[in-house]
Scaffold this active site. Sequence first.
Site, PDB file in Angstrom:
ATOM      1  N   GLN A  78       0.834  -1.208   0.000  1.00  0.00           N
ATOM      2  CA  GLN A  78       0.000   0.000   0.000  1.00  0.00           C
ATOM      3  C   GLN A  78       0.873   1.264   0.000  1.00  0.00           C
ATOM      4  O   GLN A  78       0.622   2.221   0.735  1.00  0.00           O
ATOM      5  CB  GLN A  78      -0.937  -0.013   1.208  1.00  0.00           C
ATOM      6  CG  GLN A  78      -2.124  -0.949   1.063  1.00  0.00           C
ATOM      7  CD  GLN A  78      -3.100  -0.490  -0.004  1.00  0.00           C
ATOM      8  OE1 GLN A  78      -3.213   0.704  -0.283  1.00  0.00           O
ATOM      9  NE2 GLN A  78      -3.813  -1.426  -0.596  1.00  0.00           N
ATOM     10  N   SER A  79       1.856   1.280  -0.866  1.00  0.00           N
ATOM     11  CA  SER A  79       2.808   2.387  -0.921  1.00  0.00           C
ATOM     12  C   SER A  79       2.194   3.641  -1.535  1.00  0.00           C
ATOM     13  O   SER A  79       1.745   3.632  -2.690  1.00  0.00           O
ATOM     14  CB  SER A  79       4.036   1.968  -1.742  1.00  0.00           C
ATOM     15  OG  SER A  79       4.845   3.085  -2.057  1.00  0.00           O
ATOM     16  N   ASN A  80       2.197   4.735  -0.782  1.00  0.00           N
ATOM     17  CA  ASN A  80       1.804   6.030  -1.328  1.00  0.00           C
ATOM     18  C   ASN A  80       2.799   6.494  -2.386  1.00  0.00           C
ATOM     19  O   ASN A  80       2.420   7.111  -3.382  1.00  0.00           O
ATOM     20  CB  ASN A  80       1.729   7.078  -0.218  1.00  0.00           C
ATOM     21  CG  ASN A  80       0.684   6.752   0.834  1.00  0.00           C
ATOM     22  OD1 ASN A  80      -0.429   6.347   0.505  1.00  0.00           O
ATOM     23  ND2 ASN A  80       1.042   6.922   2.095  1.00  0.00           N
TER      24      ASN A  80
END
Length: 331
Positions: free
Chosen positions: A75-77
């Site tokens: 869930q990397s921004n």
Amino acid sequence: MHLARFPRARFAHLPTPLEPLDRLTAVLGGPRLFVKRDDCTGLSTGGNKTRKLEFLMGAALAQGAECVVTQGAVQSNHARQTAAAAARLGLGCHLLLERRVPHTESDYETTGNVFLDHLHGATVTWHPGGEDMNALALAHAQSLRDQGPRAYFIPGGGSNPTGALGYVDCALEILRQADAMDLRVDLVVHATGSAGTQAGLVVGFEASNSGIPVLGVSVRQPRERQETTVHALADETARFLGVREPIRREAVVADDRFVGPGYGQPTPEMVEAIELLARHEGILLDPVYSGKGMAGLIGMIREGKLTRDQNVVFVHTGGSVGLFAYQHLFA
């Protein structure tokens, strides 16, 4: 610090607002709180990586890149904003996503940031937790070059001296806004992870002799390791900029008490912080970075470490789209 010397692709919505958090201030009964709205940078729901990517993508374009390669957690921004920036500039984007967070929900790898990665057209590969992801991404970039496309490597979080320039610029932006508001800033607080945001802020405030301290609330590493990582990058960034004096070691401060079980893993304090901002200020934090950063700030206020007459700026690093991967916590 003449930042126009460095290639830059301009797509961020800047300056981002610097707003008072009057209702949260009243609820906590602590110092006067302000928020630097870097969740409003404009690129695919915004976030702090957009500032870094202006300089990173500028460098990529200057080198004739046809695609970019980077890495991050599922869930990397950073991955989501890199995919969006690449789409905006007509570049290919390759994302290496690490299954870093254990015990996730069934939709963790399909919702939130991951959904947007695919929507922006990125090529995604999956990797088990614990690998050297920057090394894998570098090797992937080289493999692409061997096949023909000119690939530009971006480290996780965009955290190198080029990316950190985005937060040197942010520090100067905060100073300009505070001066226009006649606001004396006593402390800047934010969530610190891959180190680029904190390193850039420290360099910007130190090199301008502002006297403004920065506190990073760690979301992953123990305090000593986080401070060492941030200081090394801050020193490297200062040299990259041509700053004459080295960055003081004591200018880099981190608090590791709000990490909880580990990176991306929920804590009650994070959940409370997100609910407080949502219900009293109409602002969405994220569960991995800004939620834990705000939990740290709230904790310090409740511990009496900050006084009522102080002015504290919280840098909102964005990422609220990640809430959809953690919505079971708020049911």
